[in-house]
Enzyme design. Structure first.
Site, PDB file in Angstrom:
ATOM      1  N   ASP A  50       0.825  -1.208   0.000  1.00 52.35           N
ATOM      2  CA  ASP A  50       0.000   0.000   0.000  1.00 52.35           C
ATOM      3  C   ASP A  50       0.862   1.263   0.000  1.00 52.35           C
ATOM      4  O   ASP A  50       0.694   2.149  -0.822  1.00 52.35           O
ATOM      5  CB  ASP A  50      -0.987  -0.001   1.188  1.00 52.35           C
ATOM      6  CG  ASP A  50      -0.318  -0.243   2.543  1.00 52.35           C
ATOM      7  OD1 ASP A  50       0.911  -0.483   2.608  1.00 52.35           O
ATOM      8  OD2 ASP A  50      -1.038  -0.206   3.563  1.00 52.35           O
ATOM      9  N   ASP A  57       6.996   3.651   3.586  1.00 55.94           N
ATOM     10  CA  ASP A  57       7.299   4.730   4.520  1.00 55.94           C
ATOM     11  C   ASP A  57       8.800   4.676   4.809  1.00 55.94           C
ATOM     12  O   ASP A  57       9.602   5.273   4.095  1.00 55.94           O
ATOM     13  CB  ASP A  57       6.422   4.552   5.756  1.00 55.94           C
ATOM     14  CG  ASP A  57       6.524   5.700   6.743  1.00 55.94           C
ATOM     15  OD1 ASP A  57       7.273   6.642   6.483  1.00 55.94           O
ATOM     16  OD2 ASP A  57       5.840   5.655   7.782  1.00 55.94           O
ATOM     17  N   THR A 113       9.673  -2.694   6.110  1.00 55.40           N
ATOM     18  CA  THR A 113       8.833  -3.862   5.811  1.00 55.40           C
ATOM     19  C   THR A 113       9.320  -4.540   4.534  1.00 55.40           C
ATOM     20  O   THR A 113       9.462  -5.764   4.475  1.00 55.40           O
ATOM     21  CB  THR A 113       7.364  -3.409   5.624  1.00 55.40           C
ATOM     22  OG1 THR A 113       6.985  -2.636   6.751  1.00 55.40           O
ATOM     23  CG2 THR A 113       6.439  -4.598   5.466  1.00 55.40           C
ATOM     24  N   LYS A 154       6.421   7.573   0.266  1.00 56.79           N
ATOM     25  CA  LYS A 154       6.675   8.817   1.002  1.00 56.79           C
ATOM     26  C   LYS A 154       8.028   9.435   0.669  1.00 56.79           C
ATOM     27  O   LYS A 154       8.336  10.531   1.123  1.00 56.79           O
ATOM     28  CB  LYS A 154       6.534   8.591   2.506  1.00 56.79           C
ATOM     29  CG  LYS A 154       5.060   8.447   2.917  1.00 56.79           C
ATOM     30  CD  LYS A 154       4.831   8.559   4.409  1.00 56.79           C
ATOM     31  CE  LYS A 154       3.330   8.574   4.717  1.00 56.79           C
ATOM     32  NZ  LYS A 154       3.029   8.402   6.147  1.00 56.79           N
ATOM     33  N   ASP A 207      -5.094   1.993   6.820  1.00 55.68           N
ATOM     34  CA  ASP A 207      -5.905   2.106   8.032  1.00 55.68           C
ATOM     35  C   ASP A 207      -5.272   2.994   9.084  1.00 55.68           C
ATOM     36  O   ASP A 207      -4.076   3.294   9.053  1.00 55.68           O
ATOM     37  CB  ASP A 207      -6.085   0.711   8.659  1.00 55.68           C
ATOM     38  CG  ASP A 207      -4.806   0.236   9.361  1.00 55.68           C
ATOM     39  OD1 ASP A 207      -3.750   0.218   8.696  1.00 55.68           O
ATOM     40  OD2 ASP A 207      -4.861  -0.084  10.561  1.00 55.68           O
TER      41      ASP A 207
HETATM   42  P1  IMP Z   1       7.597   0.969   6.462  1.00 58.77           P
HETATM   43  O1  IMP Z   1       8.041  -0.411   6.815  1.00 58.77           O
HETATM   44  O2  IMP Z   1       8.054   2.006   7.436  1.00 58.77           O
HETATM   45  O3  IMP Z   1       7.912   1.338   5.020  1.00 58.77           O
HETATM   46  O4  IMP Z   1       6.039   1.007   6.668  1.00 58.77           O
HETATM   47  C1  IMP Z   1       5.154   0.497   5.750  1.00 58.77           C
HETATM   48  C2  IMP Z   1       3.842   0.142   6.411  1.00 58.77           C
HETATM   49  O5  IMP Z   1       3.487   1.066   7.446  1.00 58.77           O
HETATM   50  C3  IMP Z   1       2.741   0.226   5.387  1.00 58.77           C
HETATM   51  O6  IMP Z   1       2.541  -1.019   4.770  1.00 58.77           O
HETATM   52  C4  IMP Z   1       1.559   0.644   6.207  1.00 58.77           C
HETATM   53  O7  IMP Z   1       0.926  -0.484   6.751  1.00 58.77           O
HETATM   54  C5  IMP Z   1       2.143   1.449   7.334  1.00 58.77           C
HETATM   55  N1  IMP Z   1       2.069   2.907   7.044  1.00 58.77           N
HETATM   56  C6  IMP Z   1       3.094   3.741   6.785  1.00 58.77           C
HETATM   57  N2  IMP Z   1       2.664   5.002   6.578  1.00 58.77           N
HETATM   58  C7  IMP Z   1       1.308   4.955   6.704  1.00 58.77           C
HETATM   59  C8  IMP Z   1       0.258   5.961   6.584  1.00 58.77           C
HETATM   60  O8  IMP Z   1       0.455   7.152   6.298  1.00 58.77           O
HETATM   61  N3  IMP Z   1      -1.011   5.521   6.777  1.00 58.77           N
HETATM   62  C9  IMP Z   1      -1.311   4.213   7.065  1.00 58.77           C
HETATM   63  N4  IMP Z   1      -0.365   3.255   7.175  1.00 58.77           N
HETATM   64  C10 IMP Z   1       0.929   3.628   6.999  1.00 58.77           C
HETATM   65 MG    MG Z   2       0.839  -2.349   5.130  1.00 57.47          MG
END
Ligand code: IMP
Ligand code: MG
Length: 195
Positions: free
Chosen positions: A121, A124, A128, A152, A180
């Site tokens: 989705d 960030d 993940t 982002k 969510d």
């Molecule tokens: P990362 O591992 O920091 O890249 O985070 C990714 C995961 O964090 C995404 O798959 C989302 O589930 C969650 N996430 C990050 N930013 C947002 C946001 O603005 N709204 C909702 N979920 C987010």
């Molecule tokens: Mg997610």
């Protein structure tokens, strides 16, 4: 990131408190409305179709956030494909840095010899996807690529390129179209930032 992707910042408008899906909360603004998302998803489908002229393609959605995006995206891909999903466990920092990943649901399909398109989705920090990339790469797919609806652009930790990106996301907390906040708002047909 190319300058051609709309950032959404110029389409801001406030949704009324009358939207019954919002738990009585007003959203600060709609960052990407339904029509804008549909148009971009159609373009992504065409890009993906062109990028995979042959071979077996497995589109792997990362649950839960990708479910709405993936449902729309696969219907815009004009070639044969299979769909499956991944559910990753959430671990804290300490576990992540040791490289351990546990999949709560892991597709039973063989990944070896297939093109794998991992659908997320929003990117960030990129943590993940770092975990999942390493785990999936071990299974010897023909190719591995990431498609994210939103990015982002602060993913300094992401070690792998996001090949297909829907939109550059504003640096706000976004909900809707699968995203969510405490499990709410996944069903909004648009992407909005919360108050
Ligand atoms: P990362 O591992 O920091 O890249 O985070 C990714 C995961 O964090 C995404 O798959 C989302 O589930 C969650 N996430 C990050 N930013 C947002 C946001 O603005 N709204 C909702 N979920 C987010
Ligand atoms: Mg997610």
């Amino acid at each position: 990131m190319t300058a051609t992707r709309p950032s959404g910042d110029h389409r801001a408008h406030v949704s009324g408190p009358e939207d019954p899906r919002l738990l009585g909360r007003a959203v600060r603004r709609i960052a990407f409305d339904e029509g804008t998302i549909a148009g971009r998803v159609r373009e992504l489908g065409a890009e993906i179709t062109a990028a995979y002229p042959d071979g077996d393609l497995l589109v792997l959605g990362l649950l839960k956030g990708s479910f709405v995006f993936l449902a729309d995206l696969v219907r815009e891909i004009q070639r044969p494909l299979h769909v499956d999903f991944l559910v990753a466990s959430s671990y804290g920092e300490a576990v992540e840095s040791s490289g351990v990943v546990r999949l709560v649901y892991d597709p039973e399909t063989e990944l070896a010899g297939k093109h794998i398109l991992l659908v997320e989705d929003i990117v960030d920090s990129g943590r993940t996807l770092n975990r999942l990339w390493d785990l999936l790469a071990e299974r010897r797919p023909t190719s591995l690529a990431i498609c994210a609806l939103l990015h982002k652009n602060i993913a300094t930790e992401l070690r792998h390129p996001t090949r297909f990106i829907g939109f550059d996301a504003p640096h706000e907390f976004l909900v809707g179209y699968g995203l969510d906040h405490a499990e709410n708002f996944r069903h909004l047909p648009y992407v909005a930032s919360l108050q």
